[in-house]
Design a protein around this motif. Structure first.
Motif, short mmCIF file in Angstrom:
data_model
loop_
_atom_site.label_atom_id
_atom_site.label_comp_id
_atom_site.label_asym_id
_atom_site.label_seq_id
_atom_site.Cartn_x
_atom_site.Cartn_y
_atom_site.Cartn_z
N ASN A 4 44.22 38.25 48.56
CA ASN A 4 45.44 38.52 47.83
C ASN A 4 45.18 39.70 46.90
OD1 ASN A 4 47.33 38.43 45.60
ND2 ASN A 4 48.01 36.48 46.45
N TRP A 5 45.98 40.77 47.06
CA TRP A 5 45.71 41.96 46.26
C TRP A 5 45.78 41.68 44.77
CZ3 TRP A 5 48.00 47.13 48.46
CH2 TRP A 5 47.49 47.32 49.75
N ASP A 6 46.65 40.78 44.40
CA ASP A 6 46.80 40.53 42.97
C ASP A 6 45.54 39.91 42.38
OD1 ASP A 6 48.91 41.03 41.03
OD2 ASP A 6 48.72 38.90 40.57
N MET A 77 47.44 51.91 42.06
CA MET A 77 48.55 51.05 41.65
C MET A 77 49.19 51.60 40.37
SD MET A 77 48.95 48.65 43.87
CE MET A 77 50.10 47.67 42.94
N TRP B 5 50.36 42.97 42.36
CA TRP B 5 49.72 43.87 43.34
C TRP B 5 49.97 43.42 44.76
CZ3 TRP B 5 44.32 46.10 41.74
CH2 TRP B 5 44.44 46.77 40.50
N ASP B 6 50.01 42.13 44.96
CA ASP B 6 50.16 41.65 46.32
C ASP B 6 51.52 42.03 46.90
OD1 ASP B 6 48.43 40.23 48.18
OD2 ASP B 6 50.10 38.83 48.35
N MET B 8 52.77 44.85 46.67
CA MET B 8 52.59 46.17 47.27
C MET B 8 52.15 46.04 48.72
SD MET B 8 52.61 49.45 47.01
CE MET B 8 52.44 50.16 45.37
N ARG B 9 51.38 45.01 48.99
CA ARG B 9 50.91 44.79 50.36
C ARG B 9 52.10 44.52 51.28
NH1 ARG B 9 48.80 40.38 53.12
NH2 ARG B 9 49.26 39.01 51.37
#
Lengths: 300, 300
Positions: A4-6, A77, B5-6, B8-9
């Motif tokens: 998970n990017w976050d 970001m 951020w997720d 953005m994915r």
DNA sequence: AAAATATTTTGCAAAAATGCAAAAGGAGGA
DNA sequence: TCCTCCTTTTGCATTTTTGCAAAATATTTT
């Protein structure tokens, strides 16, 4: 499996703060959640990122490697957020400014208040720092300094010049023989910064004057001026600070006048961040105005 | 306010697919969720990213700008994942390979099956493409091609050479006069690729031989060989494909033999991605072995 | 023209993530 | 040595997010 990017965002905070609770404070989420998200990231990457202990989280070698890439992602970001000019006319969110204490104490409160009034959604945090701020670590979005940085990739912008003079309280001056020249100063008590805590050569005013001994010292200019205001001695003070200490008087203005300059320092990568651009614009304009206004008020 | 951020994915997926449902398929999450996360991103950025309609989502100018930064973030995140060697001994997750149809049909199935057996957690997707794969758009993690790319920043690695010969079915040969030389070929029917659909000059075998007319054409080599196998004519076929068509015979091997080369193409940024490195290693070794094995089987 | 197949959107129940409160464990100081 | 303050961790109630199913809408096919 796919991360998970976050979670990378909280990973960066933990890596910087080396603590779940500190990271939680910064991100405004619960430390427990921070811990769980780090755990989830480790699981999805199938690698230990921190060595955990009761006194904090410290990066493993693998974590160090991940950090490099994470910083790149963060930069992207950040630029991404900045690239959408936030169609709304008014600024929002949170902006943190680091500043030397003189600026933070006597200029930023009014300037930032005005900016906040114009942008109700905006939260401004003023970091009055007794040291040179580490902008590389993103401790703040921008910083005000008294000397331009020599290394690192930063945007540097002159804000304004300001003046400093010797000051003492009216009562103190009444009680002493009139101070005719710099030589006469030798017999007076000096108030200044704590010598070994001066973090920027530009702030070492007294050495420019030739004063060697500081009887009363503080790391805070407002404490110094407070002491001077009580009649404890002579001090170097910002002209723009004088309206806040009504019984302070400038002395020997014809023989000693210091000029310093404020710079606004920003991250190179924020160059196209419209939000920060607009804020910086408002900030510099506000400071400039405020210095002019206060110095005029202090001149008589 | 501060974007997740997720999100953005998923934004990237929607921007690429121009559709919530397609993005959902790719990400393996529900289209409804995709829509909601895009909405959340737009809210936190306070800007419209897509123009929405029943026929899909298409980027606004603001969205376009965001995309640039998003791609950078993606690269960083990808590198981040790759940098942690995935301490586990076995590969996992999903890897997508693009390949020309000959390779995809006759080589990859066995090779990938073997790799999957050795890595139970790994899912491999084989993209048999009738065109040159667009690796820049991340349609696949890596691609096999017959010519090295000239532009773009890619990692190029030779896999192996392979041979092609003229083939026809045993029955076809029995029914005709013996073909003694290339000149005699003029009287035969040719099977080949659809001329205007040949996407790589290296695949334009027939022009090398001097054949001008293709009576039976397909964009799929296995269809071509299937037709040849039925006795419909003469075809250029990969040696490694012959074991799959037992009644095909190579002809004029002493007078005509083509050699081509497979390359493995990867994104420059994946250079230090240990996971993909290990996979690429296994893949190239597997293909090499398989070509040797099959060509040996086809030689008598 | 109408049916069929896409798409996005909406309502709702299930699942996951979060915050809070308390527990557990050390480090530093009196 | 004990006490206090700071961590991280765990259990649980609440909130948020997600997936599924159905609805709404447009496009394509029969």
């Amino acid at each position: 499996m796919v991360p998970n990017w976050d979670d990378m965002r909280v990973f960066l905070a933990v890596a910087r703060e080396e603590s779940l609770s500190a990271a939680g404070r910064r991100l405004k989420i619960d430390p427990a959640t921070v811990g769980r998200r780090v755990a989830r990231l480790e699981a999805s990457l199938d690698a230990p990122l921190f060595t955990k202990s009761q006194q904090g989280y410290v990066l493993t070698p693998i974590g160090e490697r991940l950090l490099d890439h994470g910083l790149k992602a963060e930069e992207a970001m950040r630029a991404a957020s900045g690239s959408v000019s936030g169609s709304s006319k008014t600024l929002s969110g949170q902006i943190r400014i680091g500043a030397p204490d003189g600026c933070a104490t006597y200029l930023l409160p009014q300037v930032c208040a005005k900016i906040c009034d114009a942008n109700p959604e905006l939260d401004i945090q003023i970091l009055s720092l007794p040291r040179v701020i580490n902008l590389s670590r993103r401790e703040a979005d921008m910083a005000i300094t008294v000397s331009a940085p020599t290394a690192g990739r930063f945007l540097v912008q002159k804000i304004t010049d300001y003046r400093l003079h010797l000051v003492a309280s009216q009562e103190y001056l009444n009680a002493q023989a009139k101070i005719e020249n710099l030589e006469a100063l030798r017999r007076h008590r000096f108030i200044g910064y704590i010598p070994d805590m001066i973090f920027d050569r530009e702030l070492d005013y007294l050495v420019d004057i030739g004063v060697e001994r500081v009887a009363l010292a503080s790391n805070s200019i407002s404490v110094q001026l407070g002491q001077a205001s009580l009649g404890s001695g002579v001090c170097v003070g910002h002209d723009f600070a004088l309206p806040f200490h009504p019984n302070l008087r400038k002395i020997l203005t014809d023989q000693l006048s210091l000029t310093r300059r404020y710079f606004l320092i920003r991250h190179q990568g924020d160059q196209r961040n419209e939000r920060l651009n607009r804020f910086a614009q408002a900030l510099t304009a506000g400071i400039r105005e405020e210095v002019v206004r206060l110095e005029a008020e202090a001149s008589p």
